[in-house]
Design a protein around this motif. Sequence first.
Motif, mmCIF file in Angstrom:
data_model
loop_
_atom_site.group_PDB
_atom_site.id
_atom_site.type_symbol
_atom_site.label_atom_id
_atom_site.label_comp_id
_atom_site.label_asym_id
_atom_site.label_seq_id
_atom_site.Cartn_x
_atom_site.Cartn_y
_atom_site.Cartn_z
ATOM 1 N N LEU A 118 7.691 35.367 -10.839
ATOM 2 C CA LEU A 118 8.756 34.490 -11.326
ATOM 3 C C LEU A 118 8.324 33.638 -12.518
ATOM 4 O O LEU A 118 9.137 33.383 -13.415
ATOM 5 N N GLU A 119 7.064 33.192 -12.540
ATOM 6 C CA GLU A 119 6.604 32.400 -13.680
ATOM 7 C C GLU A 119 6.670 33.229 -14.963
ATOM 8 O O GLU A 119 7.076 32.735 -16.020
ATOM 9 N N CYS A 120 6.289 34.478 -14.874
ATOM 10 C CA CYS A 120 6.372 35.393 -16.019
ATOM 11 C C CYS A 120 7.837 35.591 -16.414
ATOM 12 O O CYS A 120 8.180 35.516 -17.600
ATOM 13 N N TYR A 121 8.688 35.812 -15.437
ATOM 14 C CA TYR A 121 10.132 35.977 -15.689
ATOM 15 C C TYR A 121 10.700 34.774 -16.440
ATOM 16 O O TYR A 121 11.479 34.917 -17.383
ATOM 17 N N ARG A 148 13.077 29.408 -4.123
ATOM 18 C CA ARG A 148 13.739 29.223 -2.819
ATOM 19 C C ARG A 148 14.626 30.433 -2.483
ATOM 20 O O ARG A 148 14.662 30.891 -1.350
ATOM 21 N N GLY A 149 15.347 30.922 -3.470
ATOM 22 C CA GLY A 149 16.275 32.028 -3.228
ATOM 23 C C GLY A 149 15.600 33.382 -3.077
ATOM 24 O O GLY A 149 16.146 34.283 -2.437
ATOM 25 N N TYR A 150 14.429 33.518 -3.693
ATOM 26 C CA TYR A 150 13.698 34.789 -3.668
ATOM 27 C C TYR A 150 12.245 34.499 -3.310
ATOM 28 O O TYR A 150 11.363 34.512 -4.166
ATOM 29 N N ASP A 153 9.885 36.058 -1.700
ATOM 30 C CA ASP A 153 8.837 37.078 -1.714
ATOM 31 C C ASP A 153 9.305 38.303 -2.493
ATOM 32 O O ASP A 153 10.463 38.397 -2.895
ATOM 33 N N VAL A 154 8.378 39.219 -2.689
ATOM 34 C CA VAL A 154 8.647 40.409 -3.502
ATOM 35 C C VAL A 154 9.768 41.260 -2.910
ATOM 36 O O VAL A 154 10.596 41.804 -3.648
ATOM 37 N N SER A 155 9.846 41.350 -1.592
ATOM 38 C CA SER A 155 10.903 42.180 -0.994
ATOM 39 C C SER A 155 12.279 41.562 -1.227
ATOM 40 O O SER A 155 13.263 42.276 -1.412
ATOM 41 N N ALA A 156 12.363 40.233 -1.251
ATOM 42 C CA ALA A 156 13.643 39.579 -1.545
ATOM 43 C C ALA A 156 14.015 39.766 -3.015
ATOM 44 O O ALA A 156 15.191 39.869 -3.355
#
Length: 154
Positions: free
Chosen positions: A54-57, A88-90, A92-95
């Motif tokens: 997410l930081e990269c995103y 919070r919404g995502y 982990d990787v599977s989410a």
Amino acid sequence: MKNKLYTLLALGMLSISACQPSQRTEVATTQDIDAAAVRQVLEEQAACWSAGDLECYMQGYWKSDSLLFIGSRGLTYGWQQTLDNYKRGYPDVSAMGKLAFDLKEFRQLSPETMLVVGKWHLQRDAEKGDLEGHFSVIFRKFPEGWRVIADHSS
């Protein structure tokens, strides 16, 4: 004599035009170059998201308290708050799944701003289920490159 002169002129013009390329070579416009740069940012974001980073995103977003995100829960202001909401919404990787964009339209609003409209799709496992929706983002050109300054995703 006059007819011969016209015939010679016509033949000369035909031979000159035959030497010219029949199709004009397309020259990339500034808008084309800007759209390609914006497309690159979105491709990098999709790759970062799909890698679970997410930081990269978030590097595709303007790192400012004035960043605007509009989602199903309303307005969010600020880069950090947007990142926190994504975490919070995502969680982990599977989410998160694998993100793909279907870019529908690019509109140059000014030399420094561009509107992009498209669809997003998260491919996730059967238990979580896929998600998709539409988005419109406004990019602004900064010295370090194009960044999202406003995101409306549904």
